[in-house]
Write a protein that holds these residues in place. Structure first.
Motif, PDB file in Angstrom:
ATOM      1  N   PHE A  89      40.420  43.348  40.682  1.00 53.05           N
ATOM      2  CA  PHE A  89      41.487  43.028  41.623  1.00 53.05           C
ATOM      3  C   PHE A  89      42.809  43.574  41.085  1.00 53.05           C
ATOM      4  N   THR A  90      43.723  43.947  41.998  1.00 54.77           N
ATOM      5  CA  THR A  90      45.063  44.326  41.557  1.00 54.77           C
ATOM      6  C   THR A  90      45.864  43.058  41.273  1.00 54.77           C
ATOM      7  N   LEU A  92      48.627  42.084  42.550  1.00 52.44           N
ATOM      8  CA  LEU A  92      49.044  41.420  43.788  1.00 52.44           C
ATOM      9  C   LEU A  92      47.882  40.644  44.406  1.00 52.44           C
ATOM     10  N   GLU A  93      46.691  41.258  44.402  1.00 55.17           N
ATOM     11  CA  GLU A  93      45.517  40.567  44.963  1.00 55.17           C
ATOM     12  C   GLU A  93      45.205  39.304  44.169  1.00 55.17           C
ATOM     13  N   LEU A  94      45.388  39.379  42.840  1.00 50.88           N
ATOM     14  CA  LEU A  94      45.162  38.198  41.996  1.00 50.88           C
ATOM     15  C   LEU A  94      46.087  37.063  42.428  1.00 50.88           C
ATOM     16  N   ILE A  97      45.014  35.474  45.606  1.00 48.17           N
ATOM     17  CA  ILE A  97      43.880  34.553  45.481  1.00 48.17           C
ATOM     18  C   ILE A  97      44.413  33.142  45.236  1.00 48.17           C
ATOM     19  N   GLY A  98      45.540  33.054  44.516  1.00 46.54           N
ATOM     20  CA  GLY A  98      46.147  31.747  44.279  1.00 46.54           C
ATOM     21  C   GLY A  98      46.612  31.064  45.548  1.00 46.54           C
ATOM     22  N   LEU A 111      54.609  38.385  46.240  1.00 50.01           N
ATOM     23  CA  LEU A 111      55.518  39.360  45.624  1.00 50.01           C
ATOM     24  C   LEU A 111      56.686  38.665  44.931  1.00 50.01           C
ATOM     25  N   ALA A 120      56.764  42.844  39.192  1.00 50.97           N
ATOM     26  CA  ALA A 120      56.769  43.434  40.541  1.00 50.97           C
ATOM     27  C   ALA A 120      56.324  44.886  40.520  1.00 50.97           C
ATOM     28  N   HIS A 121      56.655  45.592  39.449  1.00 49.78           N
ATOM     29  CA  HIS A 121      56.300  47.010  39.408  1.00 49.78           C
ATOM     30  C   HIS A 121      54.828  47.248  39.093  1.00 49.78           C
ATOM     31  N   GLU A 124      50.348  46.911  42.089  1.00 48.32           N
ATOM     32  CA  GLU A 124      49.145  47.617  42.529  1.00 48.32           C
ATOM     33  C   GLU A 124      48.221  48.006  41.392  1.00 48.32           C
ATOM     34  N   ARG A 142      50.343  33.812  39.634  1.00 52.36           N
ATOM     35  CA  ARG A 142      49.351  33.246  40.542  1.00 52.36           C
ATOM     36  C   ARG A 142      49.557  31.739  40.694  1.00 52.36           C
TER      37      ARG A 142
ATOM     38  N   ASP B   6      63.718  44.602  42.937  1.00 51.21           N
ATOM     39  CA  ASP B   6      62.623  45.251  42.208  1.00 51.21           C
ATOM     40  C   ASP B   6      61.413  45.510  43.091  1.00 51.21           C
ATOM     41  N   VAL B   7      61.245  44.662  44.098  1.00 56.37           N
ATOM     42  CA  VAL B   7      60.005  44.670  44.876  1.00 56.37           C
ATOM     43  C   VAL B   7      59.840  45.956  45.679  1.00 56.37           C
ATOM     44  N   PRO B  11      53.535  47.273  48.708  1.00 59.91           N
ATOM     45  CA  PRO B  11      52.226  47.743  48.260  1.00 59.91           C
ATOM     46  C   PRO B  11      51.272  47.896  49.440  1.00 59.91           C
ATOM     47  N   ARG B  14      44.746  46.859  50.245  1.00 60.26           N
ATOM     48  CA  ARG B  14      43.367  47.345  50.234  1.00 60.26           C
ATOM     49  C   ARG B  14      42.510  46.555  51.204  1.00 60.26           C
ATOM     50  N   ASN B 237      36.011  35.156  45.930  1.00 65.13           N
ATOM     51  CA  ASN B 237      37.209  35.722  45.297  1.00 65.13           C
ATOM     52  C   ASN B 237      37.721  34.784  44.213  1.00 65.13           C
ATOM     53  N   ILE B 249      42.348  26.295  42.112  1.00 63.56           N
ATOM     54  CA  ILE B 249      42.930  26.984  43.254  1.00 63.56           C
ATOM     55  C   ILE B 249      42.639  26.226  44.552  1.00 63.56           C
ATOM     56  N   PRO B 295      37.575  44.892  45.555  1.00 61.88           N
ATOM     57  CA  PRO B 295      36.553  43.862  45.402  1.00 61.88           C
ATOM     58  C   PRO B 295      36.718  42.628  46.300  1.00 61.88           C
TER      59      PRO B 295
END
Lengths: 258, 355
Positions: A89-90, A92-94, A97-98, A111, A120-121, A124, A142, B6-7, B11, B14, B237, B249, B295
């Motif tokens: 996972f990237t 951001l995706e991690l 999930i939270g 973000l 932030a950088h 991805e 997260r 910064d943001v 992104p 996916r 996930n 979570i 994934p």
């Protein structure tokens, strides 16, 4: 309040917590300190509802064993000592999930949490390609995204952090402790297992000092962090010093040259 | 506090790409499915048949038999079995947090195999009444029962006080696989020459036994299992962070695991029952999809069903045409395609561990 009453925990044949009581107040950073194997992490895992144990844990007055997982997830986030991610996972995706428990997560919440932890950088990048310290901060992001604001509609929210700065350089240690401090100052509750006594002294309001599976002392940081008590807990002679107040000139003799 | 400026670059998601992939994979499935209707030893052309129908003419007898009773049920079974195996693989990998997990590894397929082999060898010894009752479904039913029994046994062994230990489950799966394999060996020892031939063909895996009546036994089970599996995306996930964190979570971990195990037993049992040991679909398909679109299980489970169905039908076309008019067992084709991919994953992981 986050309160534990008469917690007894047995893992295998070892009783790792004996009749332990613990209290943490919202608006404060409460540190759990103590030597290796004293039961710090076990206590935190009981507070987060991971392990079946004797005794009772209440969060904002509700017995946590009566709450569904998603109700608990909305009230408190838990940062474990180390997390392994099975799939690429990237970052951001991690963090997203939270947000699993939320029906309609706030726009950009993930973000914002990443920006708060300075990642932030890296949004991805696959989490597995980040350094250990960055991963630890990604998991903190997260947890921050999961709990959202420090105070919910009718009760404070909580962060339970297990050694949140163990893999971090000094600048990021300060950054992460400041995040915890800000969360508490905004009305939320923070409970953190800490090894670093100096950071504990700088950022915690109260300390519970564990030794041999029971609390040896608990109270305000100044009351607990005395030479006597710390010496007893860690089994070695320690002398607690204090930094001079800001603005007061002071001289270190080590700086002298002949 | 770190500045929000910064943001800046938003992104790319996916997940959105994986969702768009649903459509493309569905399209590919339709194309491959149509092609497979035209492939076969008899040279019947489905387009010509369609053209006859369009002009209001009845189908020729051979056309009707070949298309409706041979190729169509075979296509349907290929689609269902491929989807079932690929989704089972994705479920097991999510459950065990390991991209190399597969129903074959925890003994589900071995249990199904023991059931089927027992039915082939001992079927003749059944009391007459029971044999009539089970009829042509005997092998299928026994394989399904074997898959359920081994999954249930596994779950009972690995679960204490409502908590499943994944490592215990993996090890118990290996032990159960060895045990069922040994029992299957005893069955093979008992078998006579005709039964041995049946066993060999069944064990290599094939779709050649496809028929509407066989399909009727397994299709409903596979449909239910696939539908239930598609609701497990979020839970899987979260489980990729470990069980404790998934619970933090807000995922009801125990019930999610139970549902995943039931889906795997249902889908794998029903698939193995009708097609024998078709391997590697469950490993290859989810892996390719993770490379293509990440994934996230919310999209992965659906894409795995679509691509698994397509891939198995394609492999079946290869198996039918490569030694035409005879045919290869499809398990050989999937193993030849799949084993190198499996090894490749293994080597790549090894490299990652080393640095």
């Amino acid at each position: 309040m986050l309160s534990a009453r008469n917690i007894t925990l047995t893992l295998g044949h070892n009783t790792v917590l004996h009749d332990t009581c613990f209290d943490a107040a919202p608006g404060e950073v409460t540190a759990i300190c103590g030597p290796n194997g004293s039961g710090k992490t076990s206590l935190l895992r009981c507070l987060s509802g991971d392990l079946p144990h004797g005794g009772r844990v209440t969060l904002n007055g509700e017995d946590i064993s009566t709450l569904e997982p998603w109700q608990l997830a909305a009230r408190r986030g838990v940062l474990p000592q180390a997390s392994q991610l099975a799939f690429p996972f990237t970052t951001l995706e991690l963090v997203e999930i939270g947000l699993s428990h939320a029906r309609a997560p706030a726009e950009g919440a993930a973000l914002r949490a990443l920006a708060r932890t300075g990642l932030a950088h890296h949004a991805e990048r696959p989490v597995n390609t980040l350094s250990g310290g960055q991963q630890q901060r990604a998991h903190l992001a997260r947890v921050l995204a999961q709990v959202g604001s420090p105070v919910g509609p009718d009760s404070p929210r909580w962060l339970l952090l297990d050694e949140p700065v163990s893999a971090l350089d000094i600048a990021h240690q300060l950054q992460v402790m400041q995040i915890a401090r800000d969360f508490a100052d905004a009305g939320g509750g923070v409970v953190a297992v800490m090894h670093d006594l100096n950071l504990t002294a700088m950022f915690a309001d109260s300390v519970t000092l564990m030794a041999g599976g029971r609390p040896l002392a608990s109270g305000t940081t100044a009351d607990v962090m005395t030479s006597d008590t710390l010496g007893k807990a860690y089994g070695c002679t320690l002398r607690v010093g204090s930094a001079p107040p800001p603005g007061t000139p002071f001289v270190l003799p080590q700086t002298a040259t002949a | 506090m770190a500045s929000l400026i910064d943001v800046a670059p938003a992104p790319r998601s996916r997940l959105a790409r994986a969702r768009r992939l649903h459509l493309w994979l569905a399209l590919l499935m339709v194309v491959i499915g149509a092609l497979s209707l035209g492939a076969g030893a008899t040279g019947v052309d489905p387009l010509a048949a369609l053209w006859r129908l369009a002009r209001g003419l009845p189908l020729e007898r051979t056309e009707a038999v070949v298309l409706l009773d041979i190729r169509l049920p075979r296509l349907a079974m290929g689609l269902l079995v491929g989807a079932a195996l690929a989704v089972s693989g994705a479920l097991m990998q999510g459950l065990f947090r390991n991209p190399l997990a597969d129903p074959g590894i925890v003994g589900v397929s071995a249990g199904a195999g023991l059931g089927a082999i027992s039915a082939i060898v001992l079927g003749g010894a059944l009391p007459a009444g029971l044999a009539v009752l089970a009829g042509p479904h005997l092998v299928a039913l026994a394989a399904f029962a074997g898959a359920l029994a081994s999954t249930w046994a596994l779950y009972r062994i690995a679960t204490r006080q409502g908590r499943t230990s994944v490592s215990t489950m993996l090890l118990a799966g290996i032990a159960l696989g060895a045990l069922t394999g040994a029992l299957s060996g005893v069955m093979v020892y008992l078998a006579d020459d005709n039964q041995l031939r049946d066993l060999t063909f069944w064990g290599l895996g094939s779709l050649s036994g496809a028929s509407w009546s066989r399909l009727a036994a397994s299709a409903p089970i596979i449909f239910v299992a696939l539908a239930a599996a598609s609701t497990l995306g979020r839970a899987l996930n979260a489980l990729s962070l470990g069980e404790a964190t998934a619970a933090h979570i807000g995922i009801p971990v125990q019930s999610a695991k139970r549902r995943a195990i039931l889906c795997v037993a249902g889908a794998t049992g029903a698939a193995v029952a009708v097609s024998g040991g078709i391997g590697f679909i469950g490993i290859v398909v989810p892996h390719l999809l993770r490379l293509a679109s990440g994934p996230d299980h919310r999209a992965l489970l659906i894409n795995a069903g679509l691509l698994g169905a397509t891939l198995l039908v394609a492999a079946d076309m290869v198996a039918r045409s490569i030694v035409s008019p005879s045919e290869l067992p499809i398990g050989i084709v999937t193993a030849v395609l799949g084993a190198p991919v499996f090894l490749w994953i293994l080597l790549k992981r090894h490299g990652a561990d080393a640095c």
